[in-house]
Design a protein around this motif. Sequence first.
Motif, PDB file in Angstrom:
ATOM      1  N   VAL A 162      25.155  41.610  24.808  1.00 36.62           N
ATOM      2  CA  VAL A 162      26.268  42.549  24.969  1.00 36.62           C
ATOM      3  C   VAL A 162      26.606  42.731  26.447  1.00 36.62           C
ATOM      4  N   LEU A 163      25.593  42.862  27.295  1.00 39.16           N
ATOM      5  CA  LEU A 163      25.841  43.040  28.731  1.00 39.16           C
ATOM      6  C   LEU A 163      26.560  41.835  29.321  1.00 39.16           C
ATOM      7  N   ILE A 164      26.149  40.632  28.934  1.00 37.87           N
ATOM      8  CA  ILE A 164      26.795  39.419  29.436  1.00 37.87           C
ATOM      9  C   ILE A 164      28.242  39.358  28.970  1.00 37.87           C
ATOM     10  N   ILE A 165      28.480  39.702  27.704  1.00 41.71           N
ATOM     11  CA  ILE A 165      29.838  39.678  27.158  1.00 41.71           C
ATOM     12  C   ILE A 165      30.747  40.636  27.919  1.00 41.71           C
ATOM     13  N   VAL A 166      30.292  41.866  28.121  1.00 46.48           N
ATOM     14  CA  VAL A 166      31.139  42.860  28.791  1.00 46.48           C
ATOM     15  C   VAL A 166      31.362  42.489  30.260  1.00 46.48           C
ATOM     16  N   ALA A 167      30.310  42.052  30.943  1.00 48.33           N
ATOM     17  CA  ALA A 167      30.431  41.727  32.372  1.00 48.33           C
ATOM     18  C   ALA A 167      31.413  40.587  32.612  1.00 48.33           C
ATOM     19  N   THR A 168      31.356  39.558  31.786  1.00 47.36           N
ATOM     20  CA  THR A 168      32.170  38.363  32.025  1.00 47.36           C
ATOM     21  C   THR A 168      33.577  38.484  31.444  1.00 47.36           C
ATOM     22  N   LEU A 169      33.677  38.947  30.200  1.00 49.82           N
ATOM     23  CA  LEU A 169      34.990  38.970  29.563  1.00 49.82           C
ATOM     24  C   LEU A 169      35.895  40.053  30.135  1.00 49.82           C
ATOM     25  N   SER A 170      35.326  41.155  30.630  1.00 46.87           N
ATOM     26  CA  SER A 170      36.170  42.166  31.263  1.00 46.87           C
ATOM     27  C   SER A 170      36.847  41.593  32.507  1.00 46.87           C
ATOM     28  N   VAL A 171      36.097  40.796  33.258  1.00 48.06           N
ATOM     29  CA  VAL A 171      36.669  40.148  34.447  1.00 48.06           C
ATOM     30  C   VAL A 171      37.685  39.092  34.038  1.00 48.06           C
ATOM     31  N   GLY A 172      37.332  38.247  33.069  1.00 45.39           N
ATOM     32  CA  GLY A 172      38.250  37.206  32.624  1.00 45.39           C
ATOM     33  C   GLY A 172      39.547  37.773  32.101  1.00 45.39           C
TER      34      GLY A 172
ATOM     35  N   LYS B 103      46.501  46.243  29.853  1.00 46.77           N
ATOM     36  CA  LYS B 103      46.776  47.086  31.012  1.00 46.77           C
ATOM     37  C   LYS B 103      45.494  47.541  31.689  1.00 46.77           C
ATOM     38  N   THR B 104      44.483  46.701  31.645  1.00 48.35           N
ATOM     39  CA  THR B 104      43.216  47.045  32.266  1.00 48.35           C
ATOM     40  C   THR B 104      43.377  47.192  33.767  1.00 48.35           C
ATOM     41  N   ARG B 105      42.859  48.282  34.290  1.00 49.03           N
ATOM     42  CA  ARG B 105      42.998  48.551  35.724  1.00 49.03           C
ATOM     43  C   ARG B 105      41.878  47.916  36.513  1.00 49.03           C
ATOM     44  N   LEU B 106      42.146  47.659  37.782  1.00 46.92           N
ATOM     45  CA  LEU B 106      41.175  47.034  38.673  1.00 46.92           C
ATOM     46  C   LEU B 106      39.914  47.876  38.795  1.00 46.92           C
ATOM     47  N   THR B 107      40.078  49.179  38.962  1.00 41.76           N
ATOM     48  CA  THR B 107      38.906  50.051  39.137  1.00 41.76           C
ATOM     49  C   THR B 107      38.017  50.046  37.895  1.00 41.76           C
ATOM     50  N   ILE B 108      38.636  50.085  36.719  1.00 39.46           N
ATOM     51  CA  ILE B 108      37.861  50.085  35.477  1.00 39.46           C
ATOM     52  C   ILE B 108      37.130  48.764  35.313  1.00 39.46           C
ATOM     53  N   THR B 109      37.805  47.666  35.633  1.00 36.72           N
ATOM     54  CA  THR B 109      37.168  46.350  35.515  1.00 36.72           C
ATOM     55  C   THR B 109      35.978  46.225  36.452  1.00 36.72           C
ATOM     56  N   LEU B 110      36.142  46.647  37.700  1.00 38.44           N
ATOM     57  CA  LEU B 110      35.036  46.593  38.654  1.00 38.44           C
ATOM     58  C   LEU B 110      33.898  47.516  38.228  1.00 38.44           C
ATOM     59  N   LEU B 111      34.247  48.663  37.660  1.00 40.06           N
ATOM     60  CA  LEU B 111      33.212  49.601  37.213  1.00 40.06           C
ATOM     61  C   LEU B 111      32.416  48.999  36.048  1.00 40.06           C
ATOM     62  N   LEU B 112      33.120  48.431  35.068  1.00 40.82           N
ATOM     63  CA  LEU B 112      32.444  47.804  33.933  1.00 40.82           C
ATOM     64  C   LEU B 112      31.553  46.654  34.381  1.00 40.82           C
ATOM     65  N   CYS B 113      32.105  45.807  35.227  1.00 40.81           N
ATOM     66  CA  CYS B 113      31.350  44.651  35.709  1.00 40.81           C
ATOM     67  C   CYS B 113      30.153  45.100  36.535  1.00 40.81           C
ATOM     68  N   GLY B 114      30.340  46.091  37.384  1.00 43.67           N
ATOM     69  CA  GLY B 114      29.251  46.556  38.241  1.00 43.67           C
ATOM     70  C   GLY B 114      28.116  47.187  37.446  1.00 43.67           C
ATOM     71  N   ILE B 115      28.459  48.047  36.484  1.00 45.76           N
ATOM     72  CA  ILE B 115      27.423  48.714  35.681  1.00 45.76           C
ATOM     73  C   ILE B 115      26.647  47.703  34.854  1.00 45.76           C
ATOM     74  N   THR B 116      27.347  46.801  34.198  1.00 46.98           N
ATOM     75  CA  THR B 116      26.655  45.813  33.365  1.00 46.98           C
ATOM     76  C   THR B 116      25.823  44.852  34.204  1.00 46.98           C
ATOM     77  N   LEU B 117      26.292  44.511  35.389  1.00 43.81           N
ATOM     78  CA  LEU B 117      25.499  43.649  36.268  1.00 43.81           C
ATOM     79  C   LEU B 117      24.205  44.347  36.687  1.00 43.81           C
ATOM     80  N   LEU B 118      24.289  45.633  37.010  1.00 45.04           N
ATOM     81  CA  LEU B 118      23.077  46.377  37.362  1.00 45.04           C
ATOM     82  C   LEU B 118      22.102  46.432  36.184  1.00 45.04           C
ATOM     83  N   ALA B 119      22.647  46.617  34.987  1.00 41.91           N
ATOM     84  CA  ALA B 119      21.783  46.631  33.804  1.00 41.91           C
ATOM     85  C   ALA B 119      21.134  45.263  33.584  1.00 41.91           C
TER      86      ALA B 119
END
Length: 497
Positions: A223-233, A241-257
């Motif tokens: 799940v973490l890999i899916i969210v980190a990669t597909l949110s960016v893609g 209408k995904t915003r830049l801040t939300i995408t970076l936040l999702l990617c950052g949190i999942t990467l830390l996990a």
Amino acid sequence: MKFQKPDLAFHPGISIISQSRDRGISLPWTQAALLHLLLVLGVLWIGLTVNTAMVNTLLIFVFLTGSGLWLCHRTKEILADPNLKILGTFWLVKVGMTLFLLYAGWIPYLDPATSPAWGYDPQRYFQNAMELIKNGWKPAVSQNYQGILYYYAGIFYLFGYNPVIPALINAYVTLLGTLFLIRCAYSFAPERTTKDWLLVGLLLIPEVLWYDVMTSRETLMAVLIIVATLSVGRYLVGVGKTRLTITLLLCGITLLAILAVRTSMAIPVVVNIAIMAYMLRSRRQMGPVFKVLLIVLGLGAILVGPFIQQVTGGYDIDYLEKLESVRSFEPSEGQEWSDRSIGLYLAPNNAWQALLYLPPRMVLYLATPLPNVTVSIAELLDGSWSAWQRLMTLPTSIMMLLGFHYVLAATVQAWRYRLRSPASLVLPVTFWCTFIAVAGGNIIIHERYRLMLTLILFTCMWWGYTRCSRREVKLCAMVWFGLLACGALFYMGYKFI
């Protein structure tokens, strides 16, 4: 028949709720009957068998079952595909199967004092997570990727200590990741087809059902890999209408996990993101800035990884040492290998062998535990986790082998249309980066490692089945099954001659 493609902004577990405008759910009578049956039997069974934190367990069971059904309903509404109404049915079946597998194949061998087969990593996580709490959140044991103990210890601290609670939460987390994956897959497709609803089968992949039951880290990592990669893609290709801040936040949190739970997998995730940033033509005005931010975020995450493991009490992480162990393998004491083991034969001793052996090792990861197809009925009735694990992984392996040509077809098509439809590249790039990392980074071939790519693999298979031409599929099938035939001949010759 084609459906109108709606706007698809989604953040796991959050936006799917915020986008709701209606408050009621009209369930088909089959789902309503199944829901009532599941709640009655589940509450009765949990009430009779759970002695620790029974009230919390019942509340979690009822809440997760109901909210999961609502999330499935909202996904159907937002994607505007009426065929997705079966999502709710599949979720209810998944909850029921989770409880069944938990009591049939996991709990019987979970107590180290009575278990005839104890020491499996998920068994130790169940015990060590509670020891972590008792020890004042100071690790009593040190292991690779200590973060998984803090994850389960947090669950036990908040809700209580029994095996039912983590199994239900694992199933729910997997549901969130699967719904996110379905939403992304629908948004990446240039048009709709009447077969798109088949993607709901992701909820009932046998081995995913099984590993959700255990206190393991593989489905969480998926799940973490899916969210980190597909949110960016999704952001890069300009879907929704995904915003830049939300995408970076999702990617950052999942990467830390990911760094906390399985640090080494942060490298392929970052590589995957870098490849997408390079290959995908961004439709965003902030495209170049976003790509720079991604590179900085990825490099920072990799550098922070050893520090996170040090803070959590895990082993010291040395990336160069891990790279050396991947290309130069030496069997350690206690490892058991079968007679003339193919996996041991394909263990590399240098960098060239690591590259040369990678393709056949990838095939072995799809095939394991085949060709061993024996499952003891007596062991199943006894509650042996290994017997139940083989029972659940065997059909998954067969489906992977029989359907992998659709993955190849989806990959070929995505590459051919990369300029006209860059979104179609996101899923194949994510799959192949993860697959290469799993097959090349884990010398011991075990089906639980492939859990990190199983959901993506079947999604690519779905794409090939629903969107590739018969000619594309036929050509890939000829190549794939030809390779399998050659591999089978080599296997028989190596084992029996």
